[in-house]
Scaffold this motif. Sequence first.
Motif, short mmCIF file in Angstrom:
data_model
loop_
_atom_site.label_atom_id
_atom_site.label_comp_id
_atom_site.label_asym_id
_atom_site.label_seq_id
_atom_site.Cartn_x
_atom_site.Cartn_y
_atom_site.Cartn_z
N LEU A 52 0.81 -1.21 0.00
CA LEU A 52 0.00 0.00 0.00
C LEU A 52 0.85 1.27 0.00
CD1 LEU A 52 -2.73 -1.03 2.61
CD2 LEU A 52 -2.83 -1.18 0.10
N GLY A 53 2.08 1.15 0.49
CA GLY A 53 2.93 2.33 0.57
C GLY A 53 2.42 3.33 1.58
N ALA A 54 1.72 2.89 2.60
CA ALA A 54 1.18 3.80 3.60
C ALA A 54 1.30 3.14 4.96
CB ALA A 54 -0.28 4.12 3.30
N GLY A 55 1.16 3.94 5.98
CA GLY A 55 1.23 3.38 7.33
C GLY A 55 2.20 4.16 8.18
N PRO A 56 2.29 3.82 9.46
CA PRO A 56 3.18 4.54 10.37
C PRO A 56 4.64 4.30 10.05
CG PRO A 56 2.26 2.59 11.42
CD PRO A 56 1.55 2.75 10.12
N ALA A 57 5.49 5.18 10.55
CA ALA A 57 6.92 5.08 10.27
C ALA A 57 7.53 3.86 10.91
CB ALA A 57 7.64 6.33 10.78
N ILE A 58 7.03 3.46 12.07
CA ILE A 58 7.52 2.27 12.75
C ILE A 58 6.58 1.11 12.47
CG2 ILE A 58 8.03 1.25 15.02
CD1 ILE A 58 8.81 3.95 16.00
N LEU A 59 7.13 -0.08 12.32
CA LEU A 59 6.32 -1.26 12.10
C LEU A 59 5.20 -1.33 13.14
CD1 LEU A 59 6.32 -3.86 10.32
CD2 LEU A 59 7.54 -4.97 12.19
N SER A 60 3.98 -1.38 12.71
CA SER A 60 2.87 -1.29 13.64
C SER A 60 2.63 -2.61 14.35
CB SER A 60 1.60 -0.89 12.89
OG SER A 60 1.14 -1.96 12.10
N ALA A 61 1.99 -2.54 15.50
CA ALA A 61 1.69 -3.73 16.27
C ALA A 61 0.46 -4.45 15.72
CB ALA A 61 1.48 -3.36 17.73
N GLN A 62 -0.33 -3.79 14.85
CA GLN A 62 -1.58 -4.38 14.36
C GLN A 62 -1.41 -5.08 13.02
OE1 GLN A 62 -1.42 -1.04 15.43
NE2 GLN A 62 -2.04 -1.73 17.47
N ALA A 63 -0.40 -4.73 12.26
CA ALA A 63 -0.28 -5.26 10.90
C ALA A 63 1.02 -6.03 10.73
CB ALA A 63 -0.35 -4.11 9.89
N SER A 64 0.97 -7.03 9.86
CA SER A 64 2.18 -7.75 9.51
C SER A 64 3.04 -6.85 8.63
CB SER A 64 1.84 -9.04 8.77
OG SER A 64 1.06 -9.89 9.60
N GLY A 65 4.32 -7.18 8.52
CA GLY A 65 5.23 -6.39 7.69
C GLY A 65 6.25 -7.28 7.04
N GLU A 66 7.24 -6.67 6.42
CA GLU A 66 8.32 -7.39 5.77
C GLU A 66 9.65 -6.85 6.26
OE1 GLU A 66 6.37 -8.78 1.51
OE2 GLU A 66 7.66 -7.01 1.60
N LEU A 67 10.63 -7.72 6.29
CA LEU A 67 11.96 -7.37 6.75
C LEU A 67 12.95 -7.64 5.64
CD1 LEU A 67 13.96 -6.64 9.07
CD2 LEU A 67 13.98 -9.07 9.64
N TYR A 68 13.67 -6.60 5.22
CA TYR A 68 14.71 -6.71 4.19
C TYR A 68 16.07 -6.54 4.85
CZ TYR A 68 10.82 -6.01 0.96
OH TYR A 68 9.64 -6.13 0.26
N GLN A 120 8.89 -12.39 6.27
CA GLN A 120 7.55 -11.93 6.64
C GLN A 120 7.48 -11.81 8.17
OE1 GLN A 120 5.39 -11.11 4.13
NE2 GLN A 120 7.19 -11.62 2.89
N VAL A 121 6.99 -10.67 8.65
CA VAL A 121 6.89 -10.41 10.08
C VAL A 121 5.43 -10.58 10.50
CG1 VAL A 121 7.33 -8.79 11.95
CG2 VAL A 121 8.79 -8.77 9.92
N PRO A 122 5.11 -11.68 11.20
CA PRO A 122 3.73 -11.89 11.65
C PRO A 122 3.28 -10.80 12.62
CG PRO A 122 5.03 -13.91 11.82
CD PRO A 122 6.00 -12.78 11.59
N ALA A 123 1.98 -10.60 12.69
CA ALA A 123 1.45 -9.55 13.55
C ALA A 123 1.81 -9.77 15.02
CB ALA A 123 -0.08 -9.48 13.39
N GLU A 124 1.89 -11.04 15.43
CA GLU A 124 2.18 -11.30 16.85
C GLU A 124 3.61 -10.91 17.24
OE1 GLU A 124 2.45 -15.33 14.63
OE2 GLU A 124 1.16 -13.55 14.66
N ASP A 128 6.63 -6.67 19.59
CA ASP A 128 7.97 -6.70 20.19
C ASP A 128 8.96 -5.89 19.35
OD1 ASP A 128 7.05 -8.31 22.23
OD2 ASP A 128 7.57 -10.17 21.18
N MET A 129 8.88 -6.02 18.03
CA MET A 129 9.80 -5.29 17.16
C MET A 129 9.54 -3.79 17.24
SD MET A 129 10.43 -7.58 13.76
CE MET A 129 11.41 -9.09 13.87
N ALA A 130 8.27 -3.41 17.32
CA ALA A 130 7.93 -1.98 17.44
C ALA A 130 8.52 -1.41 18.73
CB ALA A 130 6.42 -1.80 17.42
N PHE A 131 8.45 -2.16 19.81
CA PHE A 131 9.02 -1.71 21.07
C PHE A 131 10.54 -1.54 20.95
CE2 PHE A 131 11.35 -3.03 24.88
CZ PHE A 131 10.99 -2.01 25.75
N LEU A 132 11.21 -2.50 20.34
CA LEU A 132 12.66 -2.42 20.19
C LEU A 132 13.07 -1.23 19.32
CD1 LEU A 132 13.44 -6.22 19.70
CD2 LEU A 132 14.10 -4.80 21.65
#
Length: 293
Positions: A52-68, A120-124, A128-132
């Motif tokens: 989508l190219g949208a969303g908060p600057a930090i990986l959100s706790a509600q949505a999955s993401g990707e790690l490169y 792939q970063v699961p939502a669960e 933790d990643m957002a906190f770090l």
Amino acid sequence: MKTAIDFRPAPAALPPFDIHPLAWLRQQPAAPQSQRPGSALYTLILVDEPSLGAGPAILSAQASGELYLSRPGQPALATVPARAQGQVLRFTDEFVGLAGHERELLLFQLFHPAATEPLQVPAEQATDMAFLLTSMQRQAAGATLLREDLLRSYLKTLLLYCSRLRQQQSPPTPLLQAGLLGRFQQLLEANYTTWKSVAEYAQRLHVTANHLSVSIRKETGQPASEHIRQRIVLEAKRLITLSDVPLKEVAYQLGFEDVAHFSKLFKRCTGLTFSQFKQQTRAQYHPLQLAVA
């Protein structure tokens, strides 16, 4: 006959750690592909909602993401979606200060050049990643006591999370077991304090010294001798960064009976004497300690 190690001046020092929005990285000039393994930057890009190219600057706790992930010499943005948003975290080898099994697990395997697909970063795990990330941003922006120690601790924890994702999403066969580069890296990590020549590694790998150097250069852009030298110098830098050890003790721990020879090697590799580098490191990593002193 042992292959001689080519000593050349080290490149200009890079920031040991930084964290920025992904948009910031896109505005930076491309990093040279010839950066040395021991001084160049490892890059983690955590993307939220890349499609989508949208969303908060930090990986959100509600949505999955990707790690490169990209290792020194690899283009960090090569496979990142053009409209993706997220965070970029970069660090040098000496800053994270890994050794032994941790170094193999959190650098060699996690950033292996054959691992090109994003994780792939699961939502669960996003919470933790957002906190770090938030904790590292706060520490990086301030100038508090033990700042570097806290950053290093958070970074290692984040790398452990990433390594777990890699193991869950990659084939069970360890990446480093395949190929001459992986076997050389494993031997180097186990023996850099005793083996100082390409020939010693080549003998154990059942190849000629020339074949080993050519093969390693083809895969990494640097010959085997460069990796040997950089691993020795990296450990010296790590010892200086993490503890106040004298030249003689560092030389001894790295397997040098001749302290003068090690001192000469260190200066030719870094462009600084041991004392100069120690002073520079204290100013870079521990500015508050110098101010108090």
